[in-house]
Design a protein around this motif. Structure first.
Motif, short mmCIF file in Angstrom:
data_model
loop_
_atom_site.label_atom_id
_atom_site.label_comp_id
_atom_site.label_asym_id
_atom_site.label_seq_id
_atom_site.Cartn_x
_atom_site.Cartn_y
_atom_site.Cartn_z
N ASP A 180 0.45 -5.69 5.47
CA ASP A 180 1.01 -5.26 4.19
C ASP A 180 2.37 -5.94 4.03
O ASP A 180 3.43 -5.37 4.30
N TYR A 233 0.86 -1.18 0.00
CA TYR A 233 0.00 0.00 0.00
C TYR A 233 0.90 1.23 0.00
O TYR A 233 1.94 1.25 0.66
N ARG A 262 -4.26 -3.00 -5.70
CA ARG A 262 -5.68 -2.76 -5.48
C ARG A 262 -6.54 -3.64 -6.40
O ARG A 262 -7.56 -3.21 -6.93
N SER A 313 -1.57 7.23 1.73
CA SER A 313 -2.94 7.38 1.24
C SER A 313 -3.05 8.44 0.15
O SER A 313 -3.79 8.26 -0.82
N SER A 369 -7.78 8.39 3.52
CA SER A 369 -7.08 7.24 4.09
C SER A 369 -8.05 6.11 4.40
O SER A 369 -7.63 4.96 4.54
N ALA A 370 -9.34 6.39 4.46
CA ALA A 370 -10.32 5.32 4.66
C ALA A 370 -10.39 4.40 3.44
O ALA A 370 -10.86 3.27 3.55
N SER A 371 -9.91 4.85 2.29
CA SER A 371 -9.83 3.97 1.11
C SER A 371 -8.42 3.39 0.95
O SER A 371 -8.10 2.80 -0.08
N ILE A 372 -7.58 3.59 1.94
CA ILE A 372 -6.19 3.14 2.00
C ILE A 372 -5.31 3.90 1.01
O ILE A 372 -4.54 4.75 1.40
N CYS A 373 -5.41 3.61 -0.28
CA CYS A 373 -4.60 4.33 -1.28
C CYS A 373 -5.09 3.95 -2.66
O CYS A 373 -5.84 2.99 -2.81
N SER A 374 -4.64 4.68 -3.66
CA SER A 374 -5.00 4.31 -5.04
C SER A 374 -3.96 3.33 -5.57
O SER A 374 -2.89 3.15 -4.98
N CYS A 405 -0.84 -5.75 -2.15
CA CYS A 405 -1.71 -4.66 -1.69
C CYS A 405 -1.75 -3.48 -2.66
O CYS A 405 -2.79 -2.88 -2.91
N ARG A 457 -4.51 3.70 10.05
CA ARG A 457 -3.46 4.65 9.67
C ARG A 457 -3.55 5.89 10.57
O ARG A 457 -3.18 6.99 10.16
N ARG A 496 -17.77 -1.03 -0.38
CA ARG A 496 -18.48 0.25 -0.38
C ARG A 496 -19.66 0.23 -1.34
O ARG A 496 -20.73 0.73 -1.04
N THR A 506 -12.02 -3.04 -0.86
CA THR A 506 -12.56 -1.80 -0.30
C THR A 506 -13.64 -1.20 -1.19
O THR A 506 -14.74 -0.89 -0.73
#
Ligand SMILES: Cc1ncc(COP(=O)(O)O)c(C=O)c1O
Ligand SMILES: Cc1ncc(COP(=O)(O)O)c(C=O)c1O
Lengths: 488, 488
Positions: free
Chosen positions: B63, A117, B315, A120, A337-342, B312, B30, B158, B154
């Motif tokens: 991770d 990851y 995605r 974020s 950051s609730a979606s972790i990262c792209s 991770c 995080r 959602r 994620t």
């Protein structure tokens, strides 16, 4: 039988209890004409050809690698392949600058792997490079902390619109959106239960924004919503216009007056074809205007999908958020950051795009050649398609100044319009279905983007090879004539 | 000065008009302990070491490639590199099965490039392979049309939660979520303005679900919401449990009785360590149960982020939607297509994971070796960490049966608990901050996942190398003793 009834009764997700906002979402660009196009393709594949053509021309979506087999840019793909599988750096004969870039990028990833990851907001090095790109573009500073990588501009646009949603008052939030517009905006606002404040672009004035029209739309909407933001797409989709700096200045001043958050969709910033046009970012003009305008809050979106490279599948994209207060920034960062990262791969591709090889580097020459080849062809085709459409009677097409689309207006016979009412179909949709069935050309009806009442358009990409474009417009000309004849 | 005031007055996005639901979003994994960890790392880097340790141990996030430098699986990365830059197929000495897979995958992409948008649900070939994987896993048919690729589990979670939101009635939609839980669920529900129906996992019973507790939570919530769905995380995060088939059966029957849509978060399905445990998918048990249960609607989520490969950053992820009516499916597909598609690179990585080399193929041996190396180490560490924590006085840790985490319970002294009230901090957060400052070990306080009132936990990953795990627990033991002494 009892079981069957029990089931129905026990269904947890039905049309009756599905999120009702979803019903309001359209699917313009991938909608019914495209579904039909896929069916036809399937039939053609199965050699079951009752059509007067032998292939479907997918001119419905701005996706360069897809239908027209534009090759990926070597530099971008070598860089991404190297980051994916670092042993290639020893095994392959990739140029040395590629190897250096791979090393630099992987050093910026946790565990030196794209498999981690990322931060974020996105990999710091990538955000620094983007800030640098923006600085060079605008001649104003950009801060890597204001940059957010996202899964396509799509995700970024949704997130920023989300910030503005405050529907708990007695009126919903309202967002000004251009008509015609890329349907992501109307769809997202439907989904969010927000109010669409629709302002019309001025077709007679090369699809520019018009102050009176903005004011009209704003005034009429005030009763129904709390206006919060304004969306501008520049260069335009589906309209292909490129806004002048004066026009942008006007919009900024309008937004300032009405405390509107600016969402500048600038994903086509590298797609400028018309020699008299130049891309001005909203940020630059805001900064040029000085106080108090340069303190305004805004978001600018960019994407890996467009430009000349067209890396749609990567879903790389970023947005820059300007002038947010520290407190609001903390909230935004929490949400992000609730979606972790792209996706890390998307970030790397975005990185490659905004940080190309420099003169003197081994990858430069091939890169420049590939880039200018594609871009010159796009320029040629933008001009060609405009001229060709304008040579068809009953068709008017504004100059394709930028982006990837022409959006010609078509005069449709009253009789056809009347007839489509009985089909519960918009006249332009009917027209586009006919075009598809008769010629194999797949385009998107103007109603998918919304348009002035009683005007009809379609959107067609300019991505086909040059000689094909001539053929396409010729086929279109024949079709259009016979359509007019049929419905006289 | 005038300008300054004007600015404030003219801010379009402020704490007062920001979407209020965003305030409810946390950032557990995080969050503040991680922010502090990054600060400390920076200070250590600058050789400004006032700490009794010389590096931070990032045991806060699942991770694998990140902090512990687990290498990517060769097969996966060769496959992705080949799809990225097809000329490698001629240039490199990649095994022939890799080359064949690359060719097959690219043939399934528009324009044979990952740079094209894929079908909105995901590349057909990838969905077919996933359906095949599910069939082999469950011994029941799976339909590629029910599979949806997404940007990490994620995004899928959602979207499915979104389907269930129907807050326009006089009560909000309610979703049953386990406590403790992965904070994505509580955060998303906060953002959607939905009601969290919190049911406690039974710590004394290896974190199983308990029928009475489900019923209690449901009954108490009915007054405040319309219950619509139930989330189960199996194997558990943060709890590390693996549910028995009986337990799953009970949950399905409970969901049936109350017409709840099942969201089965099964992203750790490949992470099973305890010899007596086996992974049963919710779908399989539902099918085993026969009518009427096998007609229930549910979603199952999987991810490229977890397993032994831990990709991770890609995605990659997918969900299977089961038993939706045709009408609802059309709505779902429309919603999905409004985001165009998920990242093609993530799809390819997901594909590699669920369709590994077969016995006899050139890539098989190395793949098997890499796979079993990682998996055996994980098994060893899962057992080791459980035993070690249980050897510390005042600590109780359920067996880590699966996933990537231990979630030990710690008895905290009353005095410490009292003290933290004055800091406006939960006791476990205080404890974890102290642990970080004294040992460099970064873990997530139990309150980030929610927990039974007056119980305190923390979540620690089992990803560190084996000998490091011994050291970590030793350091922890010393810290814990001195903490107890200090606050006696
Ligand atoms: C105006 C506009 N904005 C945003 C997007 C979304 O692009 P992305 O692929 O980065 O999500 C598109 C895609 O066509 C677009 O035309
Ligand atoms: C239980 C659970 N579900 C979902 C996710 C999301 O995974 P991703 O979005 O990376 O696929 C995670 C990540 O840690 C998780 O632990």
């Amino acid at each position: 039988m009892i079981h069957k009834e029990q089931e129905k009764e026990n269904e947890s997700l039905t049309m009756d209890n599905l999120n009702p906002y979803i019903l309001g979402v359209s699917d313009a660009v991938r909608g019914p004409t495209v579904v039909r196009a896929v069916e036809i393709e399937q039939q053609l594949k199965n050699n079951f050809n009752q059509f007067p053509f032998n292939r479907v021309i997918r001119a419905n979506i701005g996706d360069p690698h897809a239908s027209f087999n534009q090759s990926p840019i070597t530099y971008i793909r070598q860089f991404v392949a190297g980051c994916t599988y670092p042993p290639l750096m020893d095994m392959s004969d990739f140029p040395i600058d590629i190897k250096q870039r791979v090393e630099r990028l992987l050093n910026a990833c946790s565990g030196k792997s794209l498999g981690s990851y990322t931060e974020s907001q996105g990999i710091v090095t990538v955000r620094e490079d983007i800030a640098n790109y923006i600085e060079c573009r605008d001649d104003y500073p950009a801060n890597p902390n204001n940059i957010y990588l996202c899964n396509g501009a799509t995700e970024g646009i949704r997130l920023v619109l989300k910030l503005l949603m405050n529907n708990n008052q007695n009126k919903p939030s309202g967002i000004m959106i251009p008509i015609p517009q890329y349907s992501l905006y109307s769809d997202t606002l439907s989904l969010y239960g927000a109010y669409q404040i629709r302002y019309y672009l001025d077709e007679d004035n090369n699809w520019a924004l018009n102050l009176n029209e903005l004011q009209r739309a704003f005034d009429e909407a005030k009763e129904y919503c709390i206006p919060r933001g304004i969306v501008i797409i520049n260069p335009g989709n589906p309209t292909g216009q490129v806004l002048s700096s004066e026009n942008i200045k006007m919009v900024i001043q309008f937004a300032y007056k009405h405390k509107l958050f600016i969402l500048a969709d600038e994903v086509y910033q590298e797609n400028i074809y018309f020699t008299d046009s130049k891309f001005y970012s909203f940020k630059k003009i805001m900064m040029d205007l000085g106080l108090p305008y340069n303190q305004m809050q805004m978001a600018s979106f960019h994407s890996a999908s467009k430009g000349w490279h067209g890396e749609c599948g990567s879903r790389g994209g970023y947005y820059e958020l300007i002038n947010l207060s520290k407190e609001v920034r903390i909230q935004v960062n929490k949400l992000v950051s609730a979606s972790i990262c792209s996706t890390a791969w998307g970030q790397v591709i975005m990185n490659a795009i905004i940080n190309p090889p420099k003169k003197g580097e081994p990858s430069y020459e091939l890169y420049e050649k590939e880039r200018s080849d594609v871009l010159n062809r796009l320029k040629e085709k933008a001009n060609l398609i405009t001229d060709l459409f304008n040579s068809v009677e009953g068709v008017h097409c504004n100059r394709v100044m930028g982006s990837m689309y022409a959006f010609p207006r078509i005069d449709l016979p009253e009789k056809a319009i009347e007839y489509t009412k009985s089909l519960n179909m918009t006249p332009d949709t009917f027209y586009c279905f006919q075009l598809l069935e008769k010629t194999g050309i797949c385009v998107v009806p103007g109603s998918g983007f919304k348009q002035q009442p009683n005007t009809y358009h379609f959107r067609i990409t300019i991505l086909s090879p040059t000689d094909e474009i001539k053929q396409i417009v010729d086929q279109f000309r024949t079709f259009h004539k016979s359509f007019l004849r049929e419905w006289k």
